[in-house]
Design a protein around this motif. Structure first.
Motif, PDB file in Angstrom:
ATOM      1  N   ALA A 115       0.833  -1.203   0.000  1.00  0.00           N
ATOM      2  CA  ALA A 115       0.000   0.000   0.000  1.00  0.00           C
ATOM      3  C   ALA A 115       0.866   1.251   0.000  1.00  0.00           C
ATOM      4  CB  ALA A 115      -0.922   0.001   1.212  1.00  0.00           C
ATOM      5  N   ILE A 116       0.333   2.312  -0.590  1.00  0.00           N
ATOM      6  CA  ILE A 116       1.062   3.581  -0.645  1.00  0.00           C
ATOM      7  C   ILE A 116       0.146   4.715  -0.206  1.00  0.00           C
ATOM      8  CG2 ILE A 116       2.551   2.800  -2.530  1.00  0.00           C
ATOM      9  CD1 ILE A 116       0.876   4.550  -4.429  1.00  0.00           C
ATOM     10  N   ILE A 117       0.781   5.845   0.168  1.00  0.00           N
ATOM     11  CA  ILE A 117       0.049   7.066   0.500  1.00  0.00           C
ATOM     12  C   ILE A 117       0.440   8.122  -0.530  1.00  0.00           C
ATOM     13  CG2 ILE A 117      -0.382   8.827   2.236  1.00  0.00           C
ATOM     14  CD1 ILE A 117       0.554   6.851   4.351  1.00  0.00           C
ATOM     15  N   VAL A 118      -0.558   8.720  -1.173  1.00  0.00           N
ATOM     16  CA  VAL A 118      -0.320   9.767  -2.168  1.00  0.00           C
ATOM     17  C   VAL A 118      -0.771  11.091  -1.581  1.00  0.00           C
ATOM     18  CG1 VAL A 118      -0.746  10.538  -4.516  1.00  0.00           C
ATOM     19  CG2 VAL A 118      -0.734   8.091  -3.999  1.00  0.00           C
ATOM     20  N   ASP A 119       0.191  11.975  -1.354  1.00  0.00           N
ATOM     21  CA  ASP A 119      -0.114  13.303  -0.807  1.00  0.00           C
ATOM     22  C   ASP A 119       0.059  14.339  -1.913  1.00  0.00           C
ATOM     23  OD1 ASP A 119      -0.808  15.206   0.971  1.00  0.00           O
ATOM     24  OD2 ASP A 119       0.792  14.793   2.417  1.00  0.00           O
ATOM     25  N   GLY A 120      -0.374  15.562  -1.644  1.00  0.00           N
ATOM     26  CA  GLY A 120      -0.227  16.635  -2.619  1.00  0.00           C
ATOM     27  C   GLY A 120      -1.363  16.700  -3.613  1.00  0.00           C
ATOM     28  N   LEU A 121      -2.501  16.017  -3.335  1.00  0.00           N
ATOM     29  CA  LEU A 121      -3.644  16.035  -4.249  1.00  0.00           C
ATOM     30  C   LEU A 121      -4.446  17.331  -4.081  1.00  0.00           C
ATOM     31  CD1 LEU A 121      -4.945  12.373  -3.760  1.00  0.00           C
ATOM     32  CD2 LEU A 121      -3.510  13.249  -5.604  1.00  0.00           C
ATOM     33  N   PRO A 122      -5.214  17.694  -5.093  1.00  0.00           N
ATOM     34  CA  PRO A 122      -6.076  18.877  -4.962  1.00  0.00           C
ATOM     35  C   PRO A 122      -7.173  18.632  -3.913  1.00  0.00           C
ATOM     36  CG  PRO A 122      -5.803  18.251  -7.272  1.00  0.00           C
ATOM     37  CD  PRO A 122      -5.239  17.132  -6.463  1.00  0.00           C
ATOM     38  N   ILE A 123      -7.551  19.669  -3.215  1.00  0.00           N
ATOM     39  CA  ILE A 123      -8.685  19.591  -2.281  1.00  0.00           C
ATOM     40  C   ILE A 123      -9.931  20.019  -3.056  1.00  0.00           C
ATOM     41  CG2 ILE A 123      -9.665  20.498  -0.146  1.00  0.00           C
ATOM     42  CD1 ILE A 123      -6.822  20.891   0.877  1.00  0.00           C
ATOM     43  N   VAL A 124     -10.844  19.057  -3.283  1.00  0.00           N
ATOM     44  CA  VAL A 124     -11.997  19.311  -4.153  1.00  0.00           C
ATOM     45  C   VAL A 124     -13.297  19.088  -3.384  1.00  0.00           C
ATOM     46  CG1 VAL A 124     -10.712  18.666  -6.223  1.00  0.00           C
ATOM     47  CG2 VAL A 124     -11.997  16.915  -4.967  1.00  0.00           C
ATOM     48  N   PRO A 125     -14.406  19.742  -3.826  1.00  0.00           N
ATOM     49  CA  PRO A 125     -15.716  19.521  -3.185  1.00  0.00           C
ATOM     50  C   PRO A 125     -16.272  18.145  -3.569  1.00  0.00           C
ATOM     51  CG  PRO A 125     -15.930  21.027  -5.038  1.00  0.00           C
ATOM     52  CD  PRO A 125     -14.460  20.800  -4.837  1.00  0.00           C
ATOM     53  N   GLN A 126     -17.353  17.775  -2.930  1.00  0.00           N
ATOM     54  CA  GLN A 126     -17.909  16.438  -3.097  1.00  0.00           C
ATOM     55  C   GLN A 126     -18.305  16.149  -4.542  1.00  0.00           C
ATOM     56  OE1 GLN A 126     -21.280  15.675  -0.604  1.00  0.00           O
ATOM     57  NE2 GLN A 126     -21.256  13.460  -0.969  1.00  0.00           N
ATOM     58  N   ARG A 150     -17.252  18.000   3.575  1.00  0.00           N
ATOM     59  CA  ARG A 150     -17.351  17.020   2.499  1.00  0.00           C
ATOM     60  C   ARG A 150     -16.263  17.229   1.422  1.00  0.00           C
ATOM     61  NH1 ARG A 150     -20.286  12.809   4.310  1.00  0.00           N
ATOM     62  NH2 ARG A 150     -22.207  13.523   5.343  1.00  0.00           N
ATOM     63  N   GLN A 151     -15.283  18.050   1.727  1.00  0.00           N
ATOM     64  CA  GLN A 151     -14.171  18.243   0.793  1.00  0.00           C
ATOM     65  C   GLN A 151     -13.101  17.172   1.039  1.00  0.00           C
ATOM     66  OE1 GLN A 151     -12.866  22.302   1.453  1.00  0.00           O
ATOM     67  NE2 GLN A 151     -13.905  22.981  -0.416  1.00  0.00           N
ATOM     68  N   SER A 152     -12.373  16.845  -0.031  1.00  0.00           N
ATOM     69  CA  SER A 152     -11.257  15.900   0.127  1.00  0.00           C
ATOM     70  C   SER A 152     -10.159  16.545   0.962  1.00  0.00           C
ATOM     71  CB  SER A 152     -10.713  15.483  -1.238  1.00  0.00           C
ATOM     72  OG  SER A 152     -10.171  16.605  -1.913  1.00  0.00           O
ATOM     73  N   LEU A 153      -9.300  15.704   1.552  1.00  0.00           N
ATOM     74  CA  LEU A 153      -8.253  16.197   2.458  1.00  0.00           C
ATOM     75  C   LEU A 153      -6.889  16.341   1.775  1.00  0.00           C
ATOM     76  CD1 LEU A 153      -9.203  14.121   5.630  1.00  0.00           C
ATOM     77  CD2 LEU A 153      -9.728  16.516   5.135  1.00  0.00           C
ATOM     78  N   GLY A 154      -6.812  16.032   0.486  1.00  0.00           N
ATOM     79  CA  GLY A 154      -5.546  16.245  -0.230  1.00  0.00           C
ATOM     80  C   GLY A 154      -4.630  15.039  -0.251  1.00  0.00           C
ATOM     81  N   TYR A 155      -5.118  13.887   0.192  1.00  0.00           N
ATOM     82  CA  TYR A 155      -4.289  12.683   0.115  1.00  0.00           C
ATOM     83  C   TYR A 155      -5.198  11.483  -0.105  1.00  0.00           C
ATOM     84  CZ  TYR A 155      -5.662  12.173   5.044  1.00  0.00           C
ATOM     85  OH  TYR A 155      -6.384  12.059   6.206  1.00  0.00           O
ATOM     86  N   ALA A 156      -4.577  10.342  -0.499  1.00  0.00           N
ATOM     87  CA  ALA A 156      -5.339   9.125  -0.780  1.00  0.00           C
ATOM     88  C   ALA A 156      -4.484   7.906  -0.437  1.00  0.00           C
ATOM     89  CB  ALA A 156      -5.752   9.084  -2.249  1.00  0.00           C
ATOM     90  N   PHE A 157      -5.167   6.771  -0.187  1.00  0.00           N
ATOM     91  CA  PHE A 157      -4.515   5.486   0.070  1.00  0.00           C
ATOM     92  C   PHE A 157      -4.796   4.561  -1.110  1.00  0.00           C
ATOM     93  CE2 PHE A 157      -5.787   7.331   4.145  1.00  0.00           C
ATOM     94  CZ  PHE A 157      -4.578   7.359   4.820  1.00  0.00           C
ATOM     95  N   ILE A 158      -3.756   3.877  -1.574  1.00  0.00           N
ATOM     96  CA  ILE A 158      -3.917   2.954  -2.702  1.00  0.00           C
ATOM     97  C   ILE A 158      -3.277   1.621  -2.333  1.00  0.00           C
ATOM     98  CG2 ILE A 158      -3.457   2.539  -5.146  1.00  0.00           C
ATOM     99  CD1 ILE A 158      -3.182   5.514  -5.540  1.00  0.00           C
ATOM    100  N   GLU A 159      -4.021   0.524  -2.560  1.00  0.00           N
ATOM    101  CA  GLU A 159      -3.507  -0.821  -2.325  1.00  0.00           C
ATOM    102  C   GLU A 159      -3.316  -1.525  -3.668  1.00  0.00           C
ATOM    103  OE1 GLU A 159      -4.930  -3.222   1.158  1.00  0.00           O
ATOM    104  OE2 GLU A 159      -6.583  -1.766   1.077  1.00  0.00           O
ATOM    105  N   PHE A 160      -2.076  -2.045  -3.870  1.00  0.00           N
ATOM    106  CA  PHE A 160      -1.772  -2.791  -5.092  1.00  0.00           C
ATOM    107  C   PHE A 160      -1.804  -4.292  -4.789  1.00  0.00           C
ATOM    108  CE2 PHE A 160       0.042   1.362  -5.914  1.00  0.00           C
ATOM    109  CZ  PHE A 160      -0.302   1.584  -7.243  1.00  0.00           C
ATOM    110  N   SER A 161      -1.739  -5.075  -5.842  1.00  0.00           N
ATOM    111  CA  SER A 161      -1.799  -6.524  -5.670  1.00  0.00           C
ATOM    112  C   SER A 161      -0.479  -7.109  -5.183  1.00  0.00           C
ATOM    113  CB  SER A 161      -2.198  -7.192  -6.993  1.00  0.00           C
ATOM    114  OG  SER A 161      -1.247  -6.866  -8.004  1.00  0.00           O
ATOM    115  N   SER A 162       0.629  -6.348  -5.258  1.00  0.00           N
ATOM    116  CA  SER A 162       1.932  -6.872  -4.812  1.00  0.00           C
ATOM    117  C   SER A 162       2.798  -5.736  -4.288  1.00  0.00           C
ATOM    118  CB  SER A 162       2.658  -7.580  -5.960  1.00  0.00           C
ATOM    119  OG  SER A 162       3.045  -6.651  -6.958  1.00  0.00           O
ATOM    120  N   GLU A 163       3.788  -6.133  -3.507  1.00  0.00           N
ATOM    121  CA  GLU A 163       4.740  -5.157  -2.961  1.00  0.00           C
ATOM    122  C   GLU A 163       5.575  -4.535  -4.073  1.00  0.00           C
ATOM    123  OE1 GLU A 163       8.703  -5.115  -0.061  1.00  0.00           O
ATOM    124  OE2 GLU A 163       7.334  -6.853  -0.029  1.00  0.00           O
TER     125      GLU A 163
END
Length: 669
Positions: free
Chosen positions: A28-39, A73-86
C-alpha cells in the motif's frame, strides 16, 4: 515464534510452526499533494488517480480510498492505494513521487510502511550514543620509512605486488601481493595515497599499511581513470551504455558522484580523448575543450565559472585547438591555428578572471606543441612553420618567461635540415635538452641549453653531445642527471649523462626496452619490457642513478612497473637550494649509515656462511662415525676381506685407441 521440541524430547524433531498473518502494508502507498476538491468533483479526481496508477500496477478492489472532511465534504488532499503486490507498490513510489499533476499540485508518494516509521519518532529528541572510536590507518605511513625507501607496484600475469625498493637486501619478498587484484591496469594517485584497481563494475581505491579497500566507485565497464593533482577528485569514463553521462566526476573523500558529463560524441569512433578534463594545480578549477570555447568549471559547485557580467558561461576562443594549465598557477596557455586571414596565436590567460597576460601571433604554422616547466617559470612553444614554397618545414622554439614583467619571449630557430625529435625541461632547474636529427648527415645530436636565470636571463647553448643513438630523454626528478634512451624497435641503448660536469657516467643496454621510470627521489631508475609492447623478454631491470645495474627480474606477461609518487615537498624553493649547497654535509651522515648497513649485511652473510660450514662439519663427523660402526658388517659381507684397506686393491689402466680417419695429400711446394 521459535520452534519448540516435540513431546518425545527429541531436539531434532520440531512441531510445525503456526501460520503467521502478514499484517504489513508493504503493498500500500500514500499519495499526498492532491487537490482539495468539493464532493461533486470527488469521483472525477478518483478517476484521474485510478487512471494514472493503473499504468504502474493492479489496484485491488476497493483499494483506492480518498478521505474527506465530515463537515465540509471536501477531500483532504491525500489518498490510500492498495496494489496486488509489494513490487507494484515500490514501482509506484519510484514513478509517481515528484510527478506534477498540474501547476499547483505535485505528488508526494510514500510506502504505507514509512507512515508507521515516521509516526514512531518520539516528540522529544533523544541523543544517540556516539559510536566507538576506531582509529584509522595512516595513509602516508610509507613516508615514515627509516631508510627513506620508495615503493613500487608491478603487475604480471594475474599477479599484483607492492615492493620496497631495497637493492642491497638479498632474498626480498613483496610487501603485499594479491592475485587478480585488477581486471585491467593499476594506477597510483598523484601523491601516492591511493592505488586504483579496475573491475567490471567500477573502481576500487586501496591504501594504508594493510592495503585495505578504502573506496568503491560503481561505474560499470569503466576503462579510463584520472585523478586531480591534489587527489580531491576522480574522473572515470566507460564506453558502455549511454554516452550522455558516461564521464563522471567523483569525490575522493566520500565517493559521492558529483556530476556526469558527455562522453564520446557521434562520429568520434568511440575513442575518448584522455584526460577528458585538465585540472588547475590546486584542484579549484577543471576545464575541457569545446567547439570554439573552453568549458571551465568550479570544482566546488561543478558549474561553469562566471564571466564579467556575473553569468556562468564558457571561455569563448574561436578555433581554439589545445590548452594546458600552468603547474603552479591558475594560468592556461592555449593556441589557435590560422584561419582565413587571421594568424595563428598563442595566448596566456589567467582564470577565472579571463584576463589575457600575453599573446603571440604567428604565421605559416603547420603544427604547435606547448610544454610547461614543472615550476611554472617558463613555457616552451615548439612551432613547425611552412617555408615559402610550402615544401619544407622549419622548427623554432618560442620561450615565454613568466617571472619577468610583460612575459618576454625569446625565439630559437633551427635550420630546415634539423628535425626536433624530443624536448624536455630539467625538473627544478633552468636547463632544457633537445634531441635533434640532422637530415643532411643522417645523425642525431643532443644539445643542452640554459635559460640563464629565472628573472631577466638569456638563453644560451651549454653543450652539444654529438652522434648519440637516442630518441628520448628522461631527466632525473631532482635534475642534474639525464638518461638518453633509444626505445625505437628493439634497440634499448641507455646512456647516463651528468650535466653538471658534461660527462657520460654510465652506459648499458636493455634489449627491447619499452618503458623507463625514475623513482621519485632520483636515486634509482627502472627500465622494463612490457607485454603490451613486446611478447618476449618481459620483465624489468633496476639501475642506480649513475647506470650501475642492481637487479634483473623476468616475468611472463609482465605489464607494469609504477613507482609510488611522493607528495610535494614542504620546503620552499630557497630552502631546497640551501640543502643542495650543503649536500656534502648531509651526505656524510647517510654515508655512515650506508656503511653500517653494509657491514651489518656482510656480518649477516658471514654468520650464514659460518653456520653452513659448521653444519657441514657436523654432517661429516656423523657420517664418519656411522661408517666406522658399519666396518664389521662390511668385512662380513666380503668374506672376511678388509674393504677399507686400499693396498688390497690393484689398479689396472687400459688404453683403447681407434683411428677415426686417414687421408694422404700431395702438397706442391
Amino acid at each position: 515464534p521459535c520452534p519448540t521440541m516435540a513431546d518425545d524430547g527429541d531436539p531434532d524433531l520440531f512441531d510445525e510452526e503456526e501460520p503467521q498473518v502478514d499484517t504489513s502494508f508493504r503493498h500500500a502507498i500514500i499519495v499526498d499533494g492532491l487537490p482539495i476538491v468539493p464532493q461533486e468533483k470527488h469521483d472525477k479526481l478518483l478517476g484521474v488517480i485510478r487512471k494514472f496508477f493503473t499504468q504502474v500496477g493492479s489496484i485491488l478492489a476497493n483499494g483506492l480510498d480518498m478521505p474527506t472532511d465530515p463537515k465540509t465534504r471536501q477531500s483532504l488532499g491525500y489518498a490510500f492505494i492498495e496494489f496486488s503486490s509489494e513490487e507494484e507498490a515500490t514501482a509506484a513510489v519510484a514513478k509517481a513521487n515528484g510527478y506534477k499533476l498540474d501547476k499547483s499540485h505535485t505528488f508526494v508518494v510514500n510506502s504505507f510502511e514509512d507512515f508507521a516509521k515516521y509516526t514512531s519518532i518520539p516528540d522529544e529528541e533523544v541523543e544517540a550514543p556516539p559510536p566507538p572510536y576506531v582509529p584509522k590507518e595512516n595513509l602516508t605511513s610509507w613516508l615514515l620509512d627509516g631508510a627513506a625507501r620508495d615503493q613500487y607496484v608491478v603487475r604480471y600475469n594475474e599477479e599484483c605486488e607492492i615492493w620496497w625498493n631495497d637493492p642491497t637486501k638479498p632474498d626480498q619478498q613483496p610487501e603485499y601481493s594479491r592475485r587478480g587484484w585488477s581486471d585491467n591496469y593499476v594506477s597510483w594517485s598523484p601523491r601516492g595515497t591511493y592505488l586504483a584497481t579496475f573491475h567490471r563494475l567500477g573502481i576500487m581505491l586501496w591504501g594504508g599499511a594493510s592495503w585495505k579497500k578504502l573506496l568503491k566507485l560503481s561505474h560499470g565497464g569503466v576503462k579510463l581513470l584520472d585523478f586531480s593533482p591534489s587527489e580531491k577528485f576522480i574522473v572515470t569514463w566507460s564506453p558502455e551504455g549511454e554516452q550522455k553521462e558516461a564521464l563522471v566526476v567523483w569525490s575522493t573523500s566520500t565517493g559521492a558522484k558529483l556530476r556526469a558529463f558527455q562522453g564520446t560524441k557521434e562520429g568520434e569512433g568511440g575513442e575518448m580523448e584522455w584526460p577528458a578534463f585538465r585540472w588547475s594545480h590546486d584542484d579549484a578549477l577543471f576545464a575541457r575543450l569545446g567547439e570554439d570555447c573552453i568549458y571551465v568549471y568550479e570544482s566546488s559547485s561543478m558549474k561553469l565559472i562566471k564571466d564579467k557580467q556575473d553569468k556562468r558561461s564558457s571561455v569563448k576562443v574561436d578555433g581554439v585547438r589545445q590548452f594546458l594549465w600552468s603547474p603552479t598557477e591558475n594560468i592556461v596557455s592555449l593556441w589557435v591555428p590560422e584561419h582565413l586571414n587571421q594568424p595563428a596565436k598563442v595566448v596566456l590567460m589567467e582564470l577565472p578572471s579571463r584576463n589575457e597576460l600575453r599573446q603571440k601571433n604567428m604565421v605559416s604554422v603547420a603544427d604547435l606543441r606547448m610544454t610547461w616547466h614543472d615550476q611554472g617559470h617558463f613555457l616552451c612553444v615548439k612551432v613547425d612553420k611552412h617555408s615559402k614554397s610550402k615544401k619544407t618545414l622549419n622548427s623554432a622554439f618560442e620561450l615565454f618567461r613568466l617571472r619577468d614583467k610583460g612575459v618576454p619571449i625569446e625565439v630559437q630557430e633551427f635550420s630546415k635540415d634539423i628535425t626536433i625529435v624530443a624536448f624536455a625541461w630539467e625538473p627544478k632547474g633552468l636547463r632544457f635538452t633537445v634531441v635533434h636529427a640532422d637530415g643532411s648527415s643522417n645523425r642525431t645530436d643532443v644539445s643542452l641549453h640554459t635559460m640563464g636565470s629565472k628573472h631577466n636571463g638569456r638563453v644560451s647553448l651549454l653543450k652539444t653531445f654529438e652522434k648519440k643513438v637516442c630518441n628520448g630523454v628522461f631527466w632525473s626528478p631532482v635534475g642534474g642527471i639525464l638518461l638518453l634512451a633509444n626505445l625505437k624497435g628493439t634497440a634499448g641503448q641507455l646512456e647516463w649523462v651528468d650535466v653538471n660536469v658534461m660527462q657520460t657516467i654510465g652506459e648499458a643496454e636493455h634489449f627491447m626496452c619499452s618503458d623507463i621510470e625514475w623513482d621519485p627521489t632520483g636515486r634509482f631508475v627502472a627500465t622494463s619490457v612490457s607485454h603490451w609492447r613486446h611478447q618476449m623478454e618481459n620483465g624489468y631491470n633496476m639501475w642506480s642513478s649513475h647506470g650501475r645495474p642492481l637487479g634483473h627480474i623476468k616475468h611472463d606477461k609482465f605489464y607494469q612497473l609504477l613507482w609510488r609518487p611522493r607528495p610535494p615537498t614542504l620546503l620552499t624553493e630557497h630552502k631546497e637550494k640551501e640543502v643542495r649547497r650543503n649536500l656534502r654535509d648531509y651526505s656524510k651522515t647517510y654515508e655512515e649509515e650506508d656503511l653500517r648497513a653494509k657491514r651489518s649485511l656482510q656480518g649477516d652473510m658471514l654468520k650464514q656462511r659460518k653456520e653452513k660450514h659448521e653444519a657441514f662439519e657436523a654432517f661429516l663427523r656423523e657420517t664418519s662415525a656411522l661408517y666406522a660402526e658399519q666396518r664389521a658388517a662390511r668385512v662380513g659381507l666380503r668374506g672376511g676381506m678388509e674393504s677399507d684397506n686400499e693396498s688390497a686393491y690393484t689398479l689396472i689402466e687400459d688404453v683403447d685407441e681407434a683411428e677415426l680417419s686417414y687421408k694422404e695429400e700431395v702438397i706442391d711446394v
